[in-house]
Design a protein around this motif. Structure first.
Motif, PDB file in Angstrom:
ATOM      1  N   VAL A  96      37.335  28.214  40.848  1.00 54.10           N
ATOM      2  CA  VAL A  96      36.038  28.879  41.029  1.00 54.10           C
ATOM      3  C   VAL A  96      35.709  29.736  39.818  1.00 54.10           C
ATOM      4  O   VAL A  96      34.554  29.787  39.371  1.00 54.10           O
ATOM      5  N   MET A  97      36.703  30.418  39.275  1.00 55.61           N
ATOM      6  CA  MET A  97      36.490  31.235  38.080  1.00 55.61           C
ATOM      7  C   MET A  97      35.979  30.382  36.925  1.00 55.61           C
ATOM      8  O   MET A  97      35.036  30.751  36.232  1.00 55.61           O
ATOM      9  N   LEU A  98      36.610  29.230  36.726  1.00 52.65           N
ATOM     10  CA  LEU A  98      36.203  28.348  35.634  1.00 52.65           C
ATOM     11  C   LEU A  98      34.797  27.802  35.849  1.00 52.65           C
ATOM     12  O   LEU A  98      34.090  27.507  34.880  1.00 52.65           O
ATOM     13  N   ALA A  99      34.408  27.668  37.106  1.00 56.87           N
ATOM     14  CA  ALA A  99      33.068  27.166  37.411  1.00 56.87           C
ATOM     15  C   ALA A  99      32.003  28.249  37.261  1.00 56.87           C
ATOM     16  O   ALA A  99      30.889  27.969  36.810  1.00 56.87           O
ATOM     17  N   MET A 100      32.335  29.492  37.597  1.00 57.94           N
ATOM     18  CA  MET A 100      31.340  30.562  37.624  1.00 57.94           C
ATOM     19  C   MET A 100      31.219  31.303  36.292  1.00 57.94           C
ATOM     20  O   MET A 100      30.117  31.675  35.881  1.00 57.94           O
ATOM     21  N   PHE A 101      32.346  31.562  35.631  1.00 59.35           N
ATOM     22  CA  PHE A 101      32.299  32.260  34.335  1.00 59.35           C
ATOM     23  C   PHE A 101      33.424  31.714  33.444  1.00 59.35           C
ATOM     24  O   PHE A 101      34.446  32.356  33.250  1.00 59.35           O
ATOM     25  N   PRO A 102      33.225  30.503  32.913  1.00 61.89           N
ATOM     26  CA  PRO A 102      34.302  29.795  32.188  1.00 61.89           C
ATOM     27  C   PRO A 102      34.896  30.542  31.003  1.00 61.89           C
ATOM     28  O   PRO A 102      36.122  30.585  30.852  1.00 61.89           O
ATOM     29  N   LYS A 103      34.069  31.136  30.137  1.00 61.43           N
ATOM     30  CA  LYS A 103      34.594  31.813  28.952  1.00 61.43           C
ATOM     31  C   LYS A 103      35.447  33.011  29.333  1.00 61.43           C
ATOM     32  O   LYS A 103      36.554  33.204  28.807  1.00 61.43           O
ATOM     33  N   THR A 104      34.932  33.824  30.243  1.00 61.97           N
ATOM     34  CA  THR A 104      35.700  34.998  30.689  1.00 61.97           C
ATOM     35  C   THR A 104      36.962  34.558  31.422  1.00 61.97           C
ATOM     36  O   THR A 104      38.029  35.170  31.270  1.00 61.97           O
ATOM     37  N   ALA A 105      36.846  33.489  32.209  1.00 62.89           N
ATOM     38  CA  ALA A 105      38.000  32.989  32.954  1.00 62.89           C
ATOM     39  C   ALA A 105      39.112  32.554  32.011  1.00 62.89           C
ATOM     40  O   ALA A 105      40.292  32.865  32.238  1.00 62.89           O
ATOM     41  N   PRO A 200      49.879  35.876  50.724  1.00 64.14           N
ATOM     42  CA  PRO A 200      50.320  34.691  49.971  1.00 64.14           C
ATOM     43  C   PRO A 200      49.474  33.460  50.291  1.00 64.14           C
ATOM     44  O   PRO A 200      49.971  32.456  50.804  1.00 64.14           O
ATOM     45  N   ALA A 201      48.191  33.529  49.994  1.00 61.88           N
ATOM     46  CA  ALA A 201      47.295  32.407  50.270  1.00 61.88           C
ATOM     47  C   ALA A 201      46.036  32.528  49.438  1.00 61.88           C
ATOM     48  O   ALA A 201      45.614  33.630  49.083  1.00 61.88           O
ATOM     49  N   SER A 202      45.445  31.379  49.121  1.00 65.06           N
ATOM     50  CA  SER A 202      44.155  31.373  48.458  1.00 65.06           C
ATOM     51  C   SER A 202      43.067  31.568  49.511  1.00 65.06           C
ATOM     52  O   SER A 202      43.253  31.236  50.668  1.00 65.06           O
ATOM     53  N   GLY A 203      41.936  32.096  49.111  1.00 66.97           N
ATOM     54  CA  GLY A 203      40.824  32.261  50.040  1.00 66.97           C
ATOM     55  C   GLY A 203      40.310  33.679  50.101  1.00 66.97           C
ATOM     56  O   GLY A 203      39.180  33.956  49.672  1.00 66.97           O
ATOM     57  N   PRO A 204      41.112  34.619  50.617  1.00 67.59           N
ATOM     58  CA  PRO A 204      40.641  36.003  50.717  1.00 67.59           C
ATOM     59  C   PRO A 204      40.256  36.598  49.365  1.00 67.59           C
ATOM     60  O   PRO A 204      39.382  37.463  49.285  1.00 67.59           O
ATOM     61  N   HIS A 205      40.895  36.115  48.307  1.00 62.45           N
ATOM     62  CA  HIS A 205      40.632  36.667  46.977  1.00 62.45           C
ATOM     63  C   HIS A 205      39.300  36.185  46.398  1.00 62.45           C
ATOM     64  O   HIS A 205      38.840  36.696  45.386  1.00 62.45           O
ATOM     65  N   MET A 206      38.695  35.198  47.073  1.00 58.01           N
ATOM     66  CA  MET A 206      37.421  34.678  46.591  1.00 58.01           C
ATOM     67  C   MET A 206      36.340  35.759  46.552  1.00 58.01           C
ATOM     68  O   MET A 206      35.407  35.683  45.744  1.00 58.01           O
ATOM     69  N   VAL A 207      36.464  36.759  47.406  1.00 57.33           N
ATOM     70  CA  VAL A 207      35.464  37.830  47.422  1.00 57.33           C
ATOM     71  C   VAL A 207      35.479  38.598  46.107  1.00 57.33           C
ATOM     72  O   VAL A 207      34.428  39.014  45.609  1.00 57.33           O
ATOM     73  N   PHE A 208      36.666  38.766  45.503  1.00 52.40           N
ATOM     74  CA  PHE A 208      36.754  39.470  44.223  1.00 52.40           C
ATOM     75  C   PHE A 208      36.133  38.631  43.107  1.00 52.40           C
ATOM     76  O   PHE A 208      35.484  39.175  42.213  1.00 52.40           O
ATOM     77  N   VAL A 209      36.345  37.308  43.172  1.00 53.13           N
ATOM     78  CA  VAL A 209      35.728  36.420  42.186  1.00 53.13           C
ATOM     79  C   VAL A 209      34.208  36.511  42.270  1.00 53.13           C
ATOM     80  O   VAL A 209      33.512  36.625  41.259  1.00 53.13           O
ATOM     81  N   THR A 210      33.690  36.479  43.497  1.00 49.92           N
ATOM     82  CA  THR A 210      32.239  36.512  43.705  1.00 49.92           C
ATOM     83  C   THR A 210      31.636  37.833  43.238  1.00 49.92           C
ATOM     84  O   THR A 210      30.623  37.846  42.530  1.00 49.92           O
ATOM     85  N   LEU A 211      32.244  38.932  43.609  1.00 45.26           N
ATOM     86  CA  LEU A 211      31.717  40.245  43.218  1.00 45.26           C
ATOM     87  C   LEU A 211      31.805  40.464  41.714  1.00 45.26           C
ATOM     88  O   LEU A 211      30.903  41.045  41.109  1.00 45.26           O
ATOM     89  N   PHE A 212      32.885  39.984  41.096  1.00 45.34           N
ATOM     90  CA  PHE A 212      33.012  40.121  39.650  1.00 45.34           C
ATOM     91  C   PHE A 212      31.972  39.262  38.940  1.00 45.34           C
ATOM     92  O   PHE A 212      31.361  39.688  37.944  1.00 45.34           O
ATOM     93  N   ALA A 213      31.753  38.043  39.440  1.00 42.73           N
ATOM     94  CA  ALA A 213      30.775  37.146  38.824  1.00 42.73           C
ATOM     95  C   ALA A 213      29.368  37.734  38.884  1.00 42.73           C
ATOM     96  O   ALA A 213      28.546  37.481  37.992  1.00 42.73           O
ATOM     97  N   GLN A 214      29.089  38.533  39.908  1.00 41.87           N
ATOM     98  CA  GLN A 214      27.767  39.141  40.058  1.00 41.87           C
ATOM     99  C   GLN A 214      27.652  40.474  39.328  1.00 41.87           C
ATOM    100  O   GLN A 214      26.617  41.139  39.407  1.00 41.87           O
ATOM    101  N   GLY A 215      28.712  40.867  38.626  1.00 41.25           N
ATOM    102  CA  GLY A 215      28.671  42.097  37.848  1.00 41.25           C
ATOM    103  C   GLY A 215      28.826  43.353  38.675  1.00 41.25           C
ATOM    104  O   GLY A 215      28.550  44.454  38.183  1.00 41.25           O
ATOM    105  N   ILE A 216      29.263  43.219  39.911  1.00 45.86           N
ATOM    106  CA  ILE A 216      29.405  44.367  40.806  1.00 45.86           C
ATOM    107  C   ILE A 216      30.782  45.003  40.665  1.00 45.86           C
ATOM    108  O   ILE A 216      30.926  46.231  40.728  1.00 45.86           O
ATOM    109  N   LEU A 217      31.796  44.165  40.438  1.00 43.92           N
ATOM    110  CA  LEU A 217      33.181  44.641  40.398  1.00 43.92           C
ATOM    111  C   LEU A 217      33.632  44.867  38.962  1.00 43.92           C
ATOM    112  O   LEU A 217      33.458  43.985  38.112  1.00 43.92           O
ATOM    113  N   PRO A 218      34.215  46.012  38.646  1.00 46.43           N
ATOM    114  CA  PRO A 218      34.724  46.261  37.282  1.00 46.43           C
ATOM    115  C   PRO A 218      35.877  45.318  36.945  1.00 46.43           C
ATOM    116  O   PRO A 218      36.645  44.909  37.823  1.00 46.43           O
ATOM    117  N   LEU A 219      36.005  44.977  35.674  1.00 51.71           N
ATOM    118  CA  LEU A 219      37.055  44.061  35.229  1.00 51.71           C
ATOM    119  C   LEU A 219      38.459  44.531  35.617  1.00 51.71           C
ATOM    120  O   LEU A 219      39.267  43.711  36.076  1.00 51.71           O
TER     121      LEU A 219
END
Length: 267
Positions: A96-105, A200-219
């Motif tokens: 998802v990171m590579l799809a939403m913000f490839p260079k930063t990812a 220990p699972a993928s999924g819940p962390h998607m919220v951090f990806v989404t918020l960061f992609a929208q510029g809401i979450l600090p790096l």
């Protein structure tokens, strides 16, 4: 929220999912022609074990983690290699990171690989191979992580998680000023990011990806979550060697907190 906004969310999520599927298929093709990493003679080169484990962990998805855990269980690689992989991998969120913000990812992936290598060598120097009494030497049964079926199943999961989280964030933004809510609370968010990273699972962390992609979450907050989590890669380790799993999580969590809180001083 009107029907046009809902349509925009669905369209954006479908586009994202299509890109993710494409990346998954590309990774599967590369993996198919690269051969089995678990059987590769590269692991006989002791000086390259930790960098190899970190690079393998950086491969999108969880296969790199499964391979490294299996090699650790067979005592082919030391605990330092396990740590390097665990720090470098971000599971399905990498797609998802590579799809939403490839260079930063790509920059983030390179950064966590470097950190993983440094920490891996440090662990080797301090605790040696790190094997525990509960370490098993038999391979852990895994899953089929190649082919179109696997990619489509993961795509469905990505679509469900992404659509739900994007919808929730969009609805929340209508009633809540998310940027103002995050402002001034970044230190607490780092702690929350690390605590959620314990899962220990993928999924819940998607919220951090989404918020960061929208510029809401600090790096720094996002980096803390990236380091603390490892997708599904921790599950086979937790099943085979609980002591190693706990040790790995404690080191990763401490590192994630240190990097997250220190990073906030510069943003």
């Amino acid at each position: 929220m009107d029907s046009s906004q809902l349509f925009d969310i669905i369209k954006e999520t479908l586009i994202l999912t299509a890109v993710v599927v494409g990346i998954m298929l590309l990774v599967d093709i590369v993996r198919k022609y690269a051969g089995s990493m678990a059987e590769s003679r590269l692991w006989e080169r002791k000086g390259w074990i930790i960098p190899l484990a970190a690079i393998l962990g950086a491969v999108p998805g969880c296969i790199g983690g499964y391979v490294t855990v299996s090699l650790y269980n067979k005592r082919v690689v030391p605990f330092g290699a396990l740590m390097a992989m665990a720090i470098a991998t971000m599971g399905d969120e990498t797609f998802v990171m590579l799809a939403m913000f490839p260079k930063t990812a790509l920059a983030i992936i390179a950064g966590v690989v470097a950190v993983g290598i440094v920490v891996g060598y440090a662990c080797n120097a301090i605790i040696g191979n790190g094997y525990t009494d509960s370490t098993v030497t038999e391979p852990i049964a895994g899953h089929d992580h190649s082919g179109l079926k696997h990619s489509l199943l993961h795509a469905l999961k990505v679509f469900v998680w992404a659509s739900c989280i994007m919808l929730a964030v969009r609805i929340a933004s209508v009633y809540i000023d998310l940027e103002s809510l995050v402002a001034g609370k970044a230190g607490v968010l780092v702690l929350i990011a690390v605590l959620i990273g314990l899962i220990p699972a993928s999924g819940p962390h998607m919220v951090f990806v989404t918020l960061f992609a929208q510029g809401i979450l600090p790096l720094p907050v996002f980096l803390a979550n990236c380091i603390a989590q490892e997708g599904h890669a921790g599950i086979p380790l937790m099943a085979s060697d609980r002591k190693a799993f706990i040790r790995m999580k404690l080191i990763k969590s401490a590192l994630a907190l240190a990097i997250g809180w220190t990073g906030l001083l510069f943003v």
